[in-house]
Design an enzyme around this catalytic site. Sequence first.
Site, PDB file in Angstrom:
ATOM      1  CG  HIS A 107      -2.107  -0.934   1.045  1.00 56.17           C
ATOM      2  ND1 HIS A 107      -3.421  -0.517   0.938  1.00 56.17           N
ATOM      3  CD2 HIS A 107      -2.158  -2.286   0.978  1.00 56.17           C
ATOM      4  CE1 HIS A 107      -4.219  -1.552   0.819  1.00 56.17           C
ATOM      5  NE2 HIS A 107      -3.475  -2.644   0.854  1.00 56.17           N
ATOM      6  CG  ASP A 151      -4.704   2.689   1.378  1.00 52.63           C
ATOM      7  OD1 ASP A 151      -5.838   2.156   1.421  1.00 52.63           O
ATOM      8  OD2 ASP A 151      -3.698   2.083   0.996  1.00 52.63           O
ATOM      9  CD  GLU A 203       4.767  -3.876 -11.012  1.00 54.56           C
ATOM     10  OE1 GLU A 203       5.461  -4.916 -10.886  1.00 54.56           O
ATOM     11  OE2 GLU A 203       4.939  -2.862 -10.308  1.00 54.56           O
ATOM     12  CG  ASP A 241      -6.963  -7.886  -3.542  1.00 57.89           C
ATOM     13  OD1 ASP A 241      -6.016  -8.255  -2.810  1.00 57.89           O
ATOM     14  OD2 ASP A 241      -6.799  -7.139  -4.512  1.00 57.89           O
ATOM     15  CD  GLN A 242      -2.648 -12.045  -1.748  1.00 56.56           C
ATOM     16  OE1 GLN A 242      -2.466 -13.233  -1.443  1.00 56.56           O
ATOM     17  NE2 GLN A 242      -1.964 -11.064  -1.181  1.00 56.56           N
TER      18      GLN A 242
END
Length: 458
Positions: free
Chosen positions: A19, A118, A359, A375-376
């Site tokens: 983050h 954030d 990326e 969230d993976q």
Amino acid sequence: MSATKKSHVAALTFPFASHPSVLLHLVQRLAAAAPSVTFSFFNTTVSNQKLFSRIKLHGWDNVKAYDIYDGAPEGYIFSGNPLEPINNFINATPGIFKKGIAEVVDETGLKITCLLTDAFLGFSVDIAEELGVPWVPFWTAGPHSLSAHLSTDAILRTLASAGKAQTVDRTLEFLPGLSAIRASDLPIELLNGNYDQPFPKMLYNMILALPLAKAIVQNCFDALDPIVTNDLRSKLDKVLNIGPLAFPSPKSSSEFEDEFGCSAWLNKHAKASVAYISFGTMLTPPPPELVALTEAIQEKQVPYIWSFRDDPKLPPLKEFFERTSDIGKVVPWTPQLEVLAHSSVGVFVTHCGWSSLMESIACGVPMICRPFFGDQKLNRRVIEDVWQIGVGIKGGVFTKDGMLNALDLVLSKETGNRMRANIAELKQSAEKAVEENGSSSEDFKNLVEIVTSQQDVL
């Protein structure tokens, strides 16, 4: 010192995982686009020390980093529970940020004109209101997870009516663009509904606050998932997709500077033949999974470059790295974007963090996914079943057979060719988005305007 008429943006971090680095990247881009604006970057001392051991602010005259208290009680000894420091930090907010802002305003004589934070820090809307300035939260994950969080109440109601037996495999077809997502893919913090705990409570307060934001920024691009993006824009005032935030430069494909010699090593290998392995800044798979992963790589004889943050001398990894020194390279850190952009890299073995996912898309590299938390799992589902640009490890954890199968699918089989074609299309869309008049470039211009529009605030 008296206040002057000059824009002063306070950037507030959630000081864990990637983050802070992602928010800093955004701050640096904004600082380059708006050199007359002052940016104050607030982060905990420990997080700043880690962050700036790799990233330098030399040349960023209008950006300054400030340390804030991490909330740890006096005499605190870390027990090993990763939630402890997070809870300590949350319990100390928003006071630690208010104190830091007051001190910096007093030091610089520049009142805050915009709050860039954030998105996790939903209490920032109250700070912004007290200061009389706009609040711009940055959602560092993906649009699918943002949509799920915003629909927390609807999800919990639907799952409750379905009954426990159907909950795990229940899909979210009642939410636009999320029909492939299952309840088991969602973050546990969203599902447990226990808002007595600091982290779930913080996330729930965030979804209540987000509709009050001046704009919500995402590291995403419009063409990545238009259905989800359009739905978000129907619920929130202004959603700005400015990604991919990190995009490889032309030199990334062959030569780049790095302290551990990754470029020279990659240059020795054939196109799309190398497996790049990295699980982010916080994660290392447990020892049995590491053994299974190494056994599969050794049997398959896949060239690999591994960003390994733990001690590589621990058995059985030490023996593995020694046995495979002719085909592999292990380093404590890699310039990830440049590694992914190298033509020899054919697959990214990843934890599915959103920044790494973006990326990978920006560089056109399909993924083998072993998600852990947050969230993976949701990202893995989208990667495999929606975009079809990667494959999850069967059973969710590394086994030798599961990893062999995944390597075969991505590097050898026709399935891998389809993945590469699919991710090449997404990469092309991302490239168009960041062109001069592309959607992400236009949204970034809008963001710069919001950040700099308070010149007359006193």
